[in-house]
Design a protein around this motif. Structure first.
Motif, PDB file in Angstrom:
ATOM      1  N   ASP A 244     129.897 115.880 -13.390  1.00 44.82           N
ATOM      2  CA  ASP A 244     129.120 115.279 -12.665  1.00 44.82           C
ATOM      3  C   ASP A 244     128.171 116.966 -12.840  1.00 44.82           C
ATOM      4  N   ASN A 245     128.533 118.249 -12.362  1.00 44.43           N
ATOM      5  CA  ASN A 245     127.279 119.800 -12.916  1.00 44.43           C
ATOM      6  C   ASN A 245     127.971 120.158 -14.205  1.00 44.43           C
ATOM      7  N   SER A 246     128.195 118.934 -15.461  1.00 46.15           N
ATOM      8  CA  SER A 246     128.152 119.963 -16.619  1.00 46.15           C
ATOM      9  C   SER A 246     127.497 119.398 -17.167  1.00 46.15           C
ATOM     10  N   SER A 247     126.496 119.894 -17.716  1.00 44.70           N
ATOM     11  CA  SER A 247     125.278 119.323 -18.298  1.00 44.70           C
ATOM     12  C   SER A 247     125.187 119.021 -20.129  1.00 44.70           C
ATOM     13  N   ILE A 248     124.960 118.056 -20.281  1.00 46.74           N
ATOM     14  CA  ILE A 248     125.100 117.718 -22.037  1.00 46.74           C
ATOM     15  C   ILE A 248     124.056 118.708 -22.794  1.00 46.74           C
ATOM     16  N   SER A 249     122.763 119.166 -22.115  1.00 45.10           N
ATOM     17  CA  SER A 249     122.811 119.715 -22.897  1.00 45.10           C
ATOM     18  C   SER A 249     122.978 121.463 -23.407  1.00 45.10           C
ATOM     19  N   GLY A 250     123.597 121.716 -22.853  1.00 46.30           N
ATOM     20  CA  GLY A 250     124.744 122.911 -22.711  1.00 46.30           C
ATOM     21  C   GLY A 250     124.361 124.296 -21.797  1.00 46.30           C
ATOM     22  N   GLU A 251     123.302 123.943 -21.098  1.00 46.42           N
ATOM     23  CA  GLU A 251     122.667 124.040 -19.709  1.00 46.42           C
ATOM     24  C   GLU A 251     123.528 124.464 -18.214  1.00 46.42           C
ATOM     25  N   THR A 252     123.278 125.523 -18.112  1.00 55.48           N
ATOM     26  CA  THR A 252     124.038 126.001 -15.877  1.00 55.48           C
ATOM     27  C   THR A 252     123.775 124.982 -15.678  1.00 55.48           C
TER      28      THR A 252
END
Ligand code: AMP
Ligand code: MG
Length: 472
Positions: A244-252
């Motif tokens: 749930d802290n892993s973004s699809i956009s690849g942002e931190t």
């Protein structure tokens, strides 16, 4: 004052299965303590804060055009699937397309309870709000994809954690808040309609060139592989790489107990809740692959015959370690002055890291000192360093601009953990000078700044921060 925010809310136009409409809960006496003028300008907002901004960015006044909502998601926390997550303390006001053409979410974090709060109070205290502000902006200045901080407001209310603490709200800006867990929740419920809708939405918003769910998986893989390599290259430890802290956009995203390495050791963990060391510095590539596997598992549920795409999905996931390695090598080779690395250079980097671990060398200062010829001073066993440096110098002989490359790849300034603690303690006591100073210095991390030399110093033994805590 009437603050006009040019909202265009695409997520709110998705079916209501994706979120719960939820207004922020007003607070007692909001006071704006930080305003990010440079980011505001990109969003089409005033560069200088005006009267009334505190009310808006505390959630007391909902601006025209906002459609406040809390997003639904689930996720694996420390490897265990939790079907009941979602924005428990964050409320999305809406989206704005910036002057750079990029669509971004504007979200209030710490804005009060939502239907997804479970036992929580929906609030945040000042410490984690300022931490996220400084670290996310520092990451941006380091050139690492990240959510950003637009504003911080003190609420004038108390928040109870182990003790009574001052409450605060952070305005977070992100390319979106879609997470691996946003896909998992619909896959786990067997809601393939929503899963398809979400996949189309994510592709349109982030990767318009991606072809179908597997195209999306490939695009997320590429973005996450670059991100993890970037983290490693500055000694960043996220601390809670749950899905749930892993973004699809690849942002931190979701700066909780994150921290930066002082002395280098691959097994370093700061987070007080990471007892098994699952999210240790050098484990981050493996965890990113694990998280991508969870995304793959969720995405294939939307096919009429999921079995038919298992092989392709597996292949995509299995390709990720190699991609992270190549991204890692490109970044670490640059850190030692090599513009176009060969595979053998991985050994040269690894040998230096081993020496650093054995000699308890400071990660940031050692790399920075390579360019100035003073790295030797960072080691206790200087003979061992000299032997390494001999092979290194032989390797970079033909490099056109090794020194320049190193200075651009090795920051002088990172948000050191002990400085962050110092900054929070000062702010709680009403002194925001250290907060503003950190923001200013960290906005140009690759430039030497003589007047800020104290911020390059590694912590003294008594200053070392042994553990960091979640922002909850
Ligand atoms: P995090 O560890 O910050 O990623 O949060 C994990 C989950 O807990 C998310 O669903 C959050 O929204 C929720 N959460 C964290 N802190 C609070 C809080 N103070 N009140 C309500 N929910 C919270
Ligand atoms: Mg989270």
């Amino acid at each position: 004052m009437t603050l006009h925010i040019p909202f265009d809310n695409s997520f709110a136009r998705l079916p209501t299965a994706f979120y719960a409409a939820q207004k922020p809960h007003p607070v007692k006496s909001p006071r704006l303590v930080a305003w990010n003028g440079a980011l505001a300008r990109i969003l089409g907002l005033p560069e200088e804060a005006e009267d009334g901004f505190a009310e808006v960015f505390a959630g007391n006044a909902v601006p025209d055009g906002a459609e406040p909502l809390a997003q639904l998601y689930s996720g694996h926390q420390f490897g265990q699937y939790n079907p009941q997550l979602g924005d428990g303390r964050a409320i999305l006001l809406g989206e704005v397309v910036g002057s750079d053409g990029i669509r971004r979410d504007i979200q209030l974090k710490g804005a009060g309870r939502t239907p997804f709060s479970r036992g929580g109070d929906g609030r945040a205290w000042l410490g984690p709000v300022l931490r996220e502000y400084v670290v996310s902006e520092a990451m941006h200045a380091l050139g690492i994809p990240t959510t950003r901080a637009l504003a911080a407001v003190e609420t004038g209310e108390e928040v109870w954690r182990e003790t009574v603490l001052p409450g605060a709200v952070l305005t977070r800006v992100a390319r979106s808040h879609l997470r691996v867990g946003t896909f998992q929740v619909f896959a786990a419920r067997g809601d393939t309609e929503s899963l398809k809708r979400l996949t189309d939405y994510a592709i349109a918003r982030h990767y318009p060139e991606a072809d179908g769910p597997m195209g999306l998986l490939r695009a997320v893989r590429a973005a996450q592989a670059e991100l993890i390599a970037a983290w490693l290259s500055v000694g960043f430890i996220h601390g809670v790489m749950n899905t749930d802290n892993s973004s699809i956009s690849g942002e931190t995203i979701d700066y909780g107990p994150c921290a930066f390495l002082d002395v280098y050791h691959p097994a370093t963990v700061f987070s007080s809740i990471d007892r098994g060391g699952r999210y240790a510095y050098a484990s981050q590539p493996d965890i990113a692959v694990w998280n991508l596997a969870q995304l793959a598992t969720a995405l294939i549920q939307q096919y009429d015959d999921p079995q038919a795409v298992v092989e392709e999905a597996t292949e995509i996931v299995h390709g990720m370690p190699g991609m992270i390695h190549r991204a890692w090598l490109a970044r670490f080779a640059a850190k030692i002055g090599i513009a176009e690395p060969r595979e053998e250079d991985a050994g040269l980097v690894a040998d230096l890291l081993t020496l650093m671990a054995e000699g308890q060398a400071d990660f940031t200062n050692t790399f920075r000192a390579l360019a100035t010829g003073k790295a030797r001073d960072q080691f206790t066993d200087r003979d061992a360093f000299d032997r390494w440096a001999e092979s290194w110098r032989a390797r970079i002989v033909g490099e056109a601009d090794a020194e320049g490359l190193m200075l651009r790849s090795n920051p002088a300034f990172i948000p050191r953990n002990h400085r962050m603690e110092e900054m929070i303690a000062a702010a709680v006591a009403g002194d925001y000078a250290p907060f503003h100073r950190l923001n200013t210095v960290l906005s140009t991390p690759y430039e030497d700044q003589l007047e800020a030399d104290d911020l390059t110093r590694a912590p003294l033994p008594e200053e070392v921060v042994p553990a960091t805590f979640c922002g909850t």
